[in-house]
Design a protein around this motif. Structure first.
Motif, short mmCIF file in Angstrom:
data_model
loop_
_atom_site.label_atom_id
_atom_site.label_comp_id
_atom_site.label_asym_id
_atom_site.label_seq_id
_atom_site.Cartn_x
_atom_site.Cartn_y
_atom_site.Cartn_z
N ALA A 74 56.74 -13.48 140.24
CA ALA A 74 56.04 -14.19 141.32
C ALA A 74 54.74 -13.50 141.71
CB ALA A 74 56.96 -14.31 142.54
N GLY A 75 54.55 -12.23 141.28
CA GLY A 75 53.32 -11.51 141.59
C GLY A 75 53.46 -10.48 142.68
N LEU A 76 54.67 -10.28 143.20
CA LEU A 76 54.87 -9.25 144.23
C LEU A 76 54.75 -7.87 143.61
CD1 LEU A 76 57.82 -10.95 146.10
CD2 LEU A 76 55.62 -10.32 147.13
N LYS A 77 54.08 -6.99 144.30
CA LYS A 77 53.87 -5.62 143.84
C LYS A 77 54.67 -4.66 144.71
CE LYS A 77 50.01 -6.61 141.27
NZ LYS A 77 50.48 -7.85 140.74
N ALA A 78 54.87 -3.45 144.21
CA ALA A 78 55.55 -2.42 144.98
C ALA A 78 54.83 -2.24 146.31
CB ALA A 78 55.57 -1.11 144.20
N GLY A 79 55.56 -2.22 147.38
CA GLY A 79 54.97 -2.05 148.70
C GLY A 79 54.64 -3.34 149.42
N ASP A 80 54.60 -4.47 148.71
CA ASP A 80 54.31 -5.75 149.38
C ASP A 80 55.39 -6.08 150.41
OD1 ASP A 80 51.97 -6.17 147.96
OD2 ASP A 80 52.87 -7.58 146.54
N LEU A 81 56.64 -5.79 150.07
CA LEU A 81 57.76 -6.08 150.96
C LEU A 81 58.22 -4.78 151.63
CD1 LEU A 81 59.70 -8.58 148.68
CD2 LEU A 81 58.12 -9.11 150.55
N ALA A 82 57.40 -4.30 152.54
CA ALA A 82 57.66 -3.02 153.19
C ALA A 82 57.79 -3.21 154.70
CB ALA A 82 56.51 -2.05 152.91
N PRO A 83 58.49 -2.32 155.37
CA PRO A 83 58.57 -2.40 156.83
C PRO A 83 57.19 -2.50 157.46
CG PRO A 83 60.13 -0.79 156.02
CD PRO A 83 59.27 -1.20 154.84
N GLY A 84 57.09 -3.39 158.45
CA GLY A 84 55.83 -3.60 159.16
C GLY A 84 55.02 -4.77 158.63
N VAL A 85 55.35 -5.29 157.45
CA VAL A 85 54.61 -6.40 156.87
C VAL A 85 55.11 -7.72 157.47
CG1 VAL A 85 54.16 -7.69 154.72
CG2 VAL A 85 54.18 -5.18 154.71
N GLU A 86 54.15 -8.56 157.88
CA GLU A 86 54.51 -9.88 158.38
C GLU A 86 54.64 -10.85 157.20
OE1 GLU A 86 53.39 -12.70 162.04
OE2 GLU A 86 51.72 -12.41 160.64
N ILE A 87 55.73 -11.60 157.18
CA ILE A 87 55.94 -12.60 156.13
C ILE A 87 56.23 -13.96 156.76
CG2 ILE A 87 56.83 -10.93 154.46
CD1 ILE A 87 59.67 -12.12 155.08
N ARG A 88 55.95 -14.97 155.97
CA ARG A 88 56.40 -16.33 156.28
C ARG A 88 57.23 -16.76 155.09
NH1 ARG A 88 53.97 -21.76 155.64
NH2 ARG A 88 52.16 -20.71 154.77
N ALA A 89 58.48 -17.07 155.33
CA ALA A 89 59.40 -17.40 154.26
C ALA A 89 59.87 -18.84 154.40
CB ALA A 89 60.60 -16.47 154.28
#
Length: 121
Positions: A74-89
């Motif tokens: 999908a193109g996610l890189k290491a660190g993209d899904l880290a604490p403090g990151v805002e996501i819309r799922a």
């Protein structure tokens, strides 16, 4: 004795795929989509799939993302899904709403879209 053992092994062979599907499949979801926006509090990425703890308006949600290969695709890189990151799922919630759990189909970080399950639309 041998007949009983063969019968037990056959029953086990039939049961294992059902148990795997119950955990990794979509049976526990509603079949419809919701949208959830929040801040990642914790990320456990790896096999069999990644699990995020997300704070959405003061409620803690368990958000399942893809397996490592699916996230990479999908193109996610290491660190993209880290604490403090805002996501819309966008994905399917649990059929038991009190569990506040969802399986993500599409994920947004900022304006960037990551499609984890392209065939779920």
């Amino acid at each position: 004795m041998r007949t009983r053992m063969l019968g037990a092994l056959a029953a086990l062979a039939l049961l294992v795929p059902v148990l795997a599907e119950a955990h990794h499949g979509w049976r526990w979801t509603t079949g419809g989509n919701i949208e959830l926006t929040g801040i990642i509090q914790d990320a456990q990425l790896g096999n069999p799939h990644g699990v995020l703890s997300v704070d959405a308006d003061g409620e803690s949600w368990t958000v399942e993302v893809g397996q490592p290969w699916r996230n990479d695709r999908a193109g996610l890189k290491a660190g993209d899904l880290a604490p403090g990151v805002e996501i819309r799922a966008i994905g399917e919630p649990s059929a038991e709403p009190e569990k506040r759990r969802m399986k993500v189909e599409r994920l947004f970080i900022g304006e960037r879209e990551y499609v984890l399950y392209p065939n779920r639309d």
